[in-house]
Design a protein around this motif. Structure first.
Motif, PDB file in Angstrom:
ATOM      1  N   VAL A 129      10.546   6.855   0.753  1.00 23.13           N
ATOM      2  CA  VAL A 129       9.211   6.725   1.328  1.00 23.13           C
ATOM      3  C   VAL A 129       8.948   7.972   2.159  1.00 23.13           C
ATOM      4  O   VAL A 129       9.653   8.229   3.130  1.00 23.13           O
ATOM      5  N   THR A 130       7.953   8.745   1.760  1.00 19.99           N
ATOM      6  CA  THR A 130       7.675  10.003   2.444  1.00 19.99           C
ATOM      7  C   THR A 130       6.761   9.785   3.651  1.00 19.99           C
ATOM      8  O   THR A 130       6.174   8.706   3.812  1.00 19.99           O
ATOM      9  N   GLU A 131       6.630  10.821   4.443  1.00 20.28           N
ATOM     10  CA  GLU A 131       5.746  10.758   5.615  1.00 20.28           C
ATOM     11  C   GLU A 131       4.280  10.625   5.203  1.00 20.28           C
ATOM     12  O   GLU A 131       3.448  10.233   6.006  1.00 20.28           O
ATOM     13  N   ARG A 132       3.962  10.927   3.958  1.00 23.67           N
ATOM     14  CA  ARG A 132       2.582  10.795   3.469  1.00 23.67           C
ATOM     15  C   ARG A 132       2.288   9.412   2.896  1.00 23.67           C
ATOM     16  O   ARG A 132       1.153   9.114   2.535  1.00 23.67           O
ATOM     17  N   ALA A 133       3.295   8.562   2.792  1.00 22.75           N
ATOM     18  CA  ALA A 133       3.127   7.256   2.146  1.00 22.75           C
ATOM     19  C   ALA A 133       2.133   6.383   2.902  1.00 22.75           C
ATOM     20  O   ALA A 133       2.134   6.324   4.129  1.00 22.75           O
ATOM     21  N   ARG A 134       1.292   5.703   2.136  1.00 24.80           N
ATOM     22  CA  ARG A 134       0.345   4.717   2.649  1.00 24.80           C
ATOM     23  C   ARG A 134       0.516   3.488   1.768  1.00 24.80           C
ATOM     24  O   ARG A 134      -0.064   3.406   0.684  1.00 24.80           O
ATOM     25  N   VAL A 135       1.345   2.567   2.228  1.00 27.75           N
ATOM     26  CA  VAL A 135       1.692   1.382   1.447  1.00 27.75           C
ATOM     27  C   VAL A 135       0.766   0.243   1.851  1.00 27.75           C
ATOM     28  O   VAL A 135       0.597  -0.027   3.041  1.00 27.75           O
ATOM     29  N   ALA A 136       0.170  -0.418   0.864  1.00 31.70           N
ATOM     30  CA  ALA A 136      -0.797  -1.476   1.173  1.00 31.70           C
ATOM     31  C   ALA A 136      -0.837  -2.531   0.084  1.00 31.70           C
ATOM     32  O   ALA A 136      -0.576  -2.256  -1.085  1.00 31.70           O
ATOM     33  N   MET A 137      -1.183  -3.723   0.517  1.00 30.41           N
ATOM     34  CA  MET A 137      -1.484  -4.833  -0.386  1.00 30.41           C
ATOM     35  C   MET A 137      -2.917  -5.235  -0.045  1.00 30.41           C
ATOM     36  O   MET A 137      -3.146  -6.123   0.786  1.00 30.41           O
ATOM     37  N   PRO A 138      -3.907  -4.567  -0.627  1.00 23.74           N
ATOM     38  CA  PRO A 138      -5.299  -4.732  -0.201  1.00 23.74           C
ATOM     39  C   PRO A 138      -5.852  -6.147  -0.363  1.00 23.74           C
ATOM     40  O   PRO A 138      -6.798  -6.510   0.337  1.00 23.74           O
ATOM     41  N   GLU A 139      -5.262  -6.951  -1.217  1.00 24.72           N
ATOM     42  CA  GLU A 139      -5.793  -8.304  -1.406  1.00 24.72           C
ATOM     43  C   GLU A 139      -5.668  -9.158  -0.146  1.00 24.72           C
ATOM     44  O   GLU A 139      -6.395 -10.125   0.028  1.00 24.72           O
ATOM     45  N   THR A 140      -4.772  -8.778   0.764  1.00 23.30           N
ATOM     46  CA  THR A 140      -4.635  -9.545   2.007  1.00 23.30           C
ATOM     47  C   THR A 140      -5.887  -9.417   2.873  1.00 23.30           C
ATOM     48  O   THR A 140      -6.159 -10.295   3.683  1.00 23.30           O
ATOM     49  N   GLY A 141      -6.645  -8.344   2.697  1.00 25.26           N
ATOM     50  CA  GLY A 141      -7.870  -8.130   3.466  1.00 25.26           C
ATOM     51  C   GLY A 141      -8.961  -9.145   3.168  1.00 25.26           C
ATOM     52  O   GLY A 141      -9.879  -9.317   3.959  1.00 25.26           O
ATOM     53  N   ILE A 142      -8.862  -9.821   2.020  1.00 25.33           N
ATOM     54  CA  ILE A 142      -9.846 -10.855   1.692  1.00 25.33           C
ATOM     55  C   ILE A 142      -9.192 -12.242   1.676  1.00 25.33           C
ATOM     56  O   ILE A 142      -9.728 -13.186   1.108  1.00 25.33           O
ATOM     57  N   GLY A 143      -8.010 -12.337   2.294  1.00 22.05           N
ATOM     58  CA  GLY A 143      -7.369 -13.636   2.472  1.00 22.05           C
ATOM     59  C   GLY A 143      -6.441 -14.087   1.374  1.00 22.05           C
ATOM     60  O   GLY A 143      -5.945 -15.210   1.418  1.00 22.05           O
TER      61      GLY A 143
END
Length: 157
Positions: A129-143
């Motif tokens: 995992v680099t310093e530029r990594a942006r890890v996300a699970m965007p579906e959590t934003g809508i519940g």
């Protein structure tokens, strides 16, 4: 439009089996043919003594993978067809296979890594995992509960 063999580059470098997601214009978003191609490469390398480990990386500067190809999934839903079901089935099977792969599976998690990108990388035995990594699970934003084993992975992070 790229052919299936152009969207996932499969090559060997020394004892490395290298998988490059090659749709940088779409943040390397996964399509069903890409998932199938990755699975085929893993099958070919699993018992090959010349391959010591697998490396997954993404083409381009923006990231490893933005997840499933939402445009294709939306088009499938809008058309009332069920092609996306095969994608989900095979993607989840691929994630499980990566988690159990008998050789080191090294994922270079650089830049954007979301949804299905987490699935094809974080289940690997080695995560860079680099310093530029942006890890996300965007579906959590809508519940929604994260898919691709997201809650399992987060509980062990």
């Amino acid at each position: 439009m790229k052919t299936e063999s152009e969207t996932v580059l499969i090559e060997t470098e020394g004892r490395s089996g290298v998988i490059t997601l090659n749709r940088p214009e779409a943040l390397n978003a996964l399509t069903h043919p890409m998932v199938v191609r990755i699975a085929e490469a893993l099958t070919a390398w699993e018992d090959d003594p010349a391959i010591g480990h697998v490396l997954l990386r993404g083409a381009g500067e923006r990231g490893l993978c933005a997840g499933g190809d939402i445009r294709a999934i939306h088009a499938d839903a809008k058309a009332g067809t069920t092609a996306s079901l095969g994608f989900w089935r095979d993607e989840y099977r691929l994630n499980a296979r990566i988690a159990r792969y008998p050789k080191p599976y090294v994922a270079l998690m650089d830049g954007i890594v979301m949804g299905g990108g987490v699935g094809v990388s974080a289940h690997g035995s080695v995560r860079i995992v680099t310093e530029r990594a942006r890890v996300a699970m965007p579906e959590t934003g809508i519940g929604f509960v994260p898919d691709v084993g997201g809650t399992y992975l987060l509980s062990r992070a």
